[in-house]
Design an enzyme around this catalytic site. Structure first.
Site, short mmCIF file in Angstrom:
data_model
loop_
_atom_site.label_atom_id
_atom_site.label_comp_id
_atom_site.label_asym_id
_atom_site.label_seq_id
_atom_site.Cartn_x
_atom_site.Cartn_y
_atom_site.Cartn_z
CD GLU A 8 8.08 3.16 -1.94
OE1 GLU A 8 9.08 2.78 -1.98
OE2 GLU A 8 7.83 3.85 -2.97
CD GLU A 68 4.85 -2.44 -5.95
OE1 GLU A 68 4.92 -1.52 -5.42
OE2 GLU A 68 5.45 -1.80 -7.40
#
Ligand code: KIV
Length: 306
Positions: free
Chosen positions: A128, A195
């Site tokens: 991430e 996301e």
């Protein structure tokens, strides 16, 4: 090779989809990625046509029952990775780098990515972050380990974000998402998860990078989609994000099946004759009584403990 729009996937060769093949799907047939955490589920999802199985750190929530993904460790990801890898005949298997396994330094990131490949059975890793992790991505890619990026809502930043919230809603935040994706591409990422961002921003990011974008809560214009398997199957009622379409209500079926089982156990209608091994006859000393060892041979091999 892939099914028509909206149809079931057609038969595919029983070999692994490769990273170059995933990259080549940019702008082509959308990629289907699903999370998986164990052998049985991985085998089913693979048979169903998933291109990529992600051993996500979401396992901290949906498998371990934590409120966030933060407690998950590299060893835990590797444990689940080995099980998933055994079930994936076609799907590429990517492992999520857990919180604090890559943030500290590029060296630590490389070491942990290497451990995940060697011990977790993974074919690539996902991490991430945007620009701030680009050097780490570059370092891992230089060692021959493919990296998938992840921008937008990054659950490992849950406390900084003040919860699991849609990201990129103002110009500055949207620019950060785009710059992050560009930095990941430039560092060598082969695909990027987007996301929980607005669909128009996802469309912009998808146009801005030459590698596939894989959306979750990012609208229909991404080069692929990803869902948590328990969301897709309707098995995790705790969080109901807008994007998590339930393609089945397996959770309800599990509860109904369990109730039926408990009822039959209590009513002594289970096990019936067809679920019961032949009597050994040993106590009655019948002349044709078989030795217990022969009875044991009828137990399916995966039930036998020795
Ligand atoms: O951990 C996870 O499952 C993920 C997906 C939601 C992309 O990162």
């Amino acid at each position: 090779m892939y099914g028509p729009q909206g149809g079931a996937p057609t038969a595919r060769p029983a070999r692994k989809i490769t990273v170059p093949e995933i990259r080549a799907r940019k702008g082509g047939t959308p990629l289907s990625m699903i999370t998986a955490y164990d052998f049985t589920m991985a085998r089913l999802l693979d048979e169903g046509g998933a291109d990529i199985l992600l051993v996500g750190d979401s396992l901290g929530m949906v498998v371990q029952g934590h409120p966030t993904t933060l407690p998950v460790t590299v060893d835990e990801i590797c444990y689940h990775g080995r099980a998933v890898a055994r079930g994936a005949r076609h799907a590429h298997v990517v492992g999520d780098m857990p919180f604090m396994s890559f943030q500290v330094s590029a060296e630590r990131a490389l070491e942990n990515a290497g451990k995940m490949i060697k011990e977790g059975g993974f074919e690539s890793v996902k991490l991430e972050g945007g620009e701030e992790v680009a050097d780490h991505v570059r370092r891992i890619v230089a060692a021959g380990i493919p990296v998938m990026g992840h921008v937008g809502l990054t659950p490992q930043h849950v406390h900084a974000m003040g919860g699991f919230k849609v990201q990129g809603k103002d110009v500055e935040a949207a620019d950060r998402v785009i710059e992050g994706a560009r930095a990941l591409e430039e560092a060598g990422a082969y695909a990027i998860v987007l996301e929980a961002i607005p669909p128009d921003l996802a469309e912009e990011v998808t146009a801005a990078v030459s590698v596939p974008t894989i959306g979750i809560g990012a609208g229909p214009t991404c080069d692929g989609q990803v869902l948590v398997c328990y969301d897709l199957l309707g098995m995790y009622p705790d969080l109901k994000p807008k994007f998590a379409k339930r393609f089945a209500e397996v959770g309800e079926q599990i509860i109904a099946a369990t109730q039926a089982y408990v009822g039959e156990v209590q009513g002594k209608s289970f096990p019936a004759a067809e679920h019961t091994f032949k009597p050994s006859g040993i106590r009655r000393s019948l002349p044709d009584a078989r030795p217990a060892a022969l009875v044991a041979d009828e137990i399916p091999p995966h039930w036998q403990t020795h």
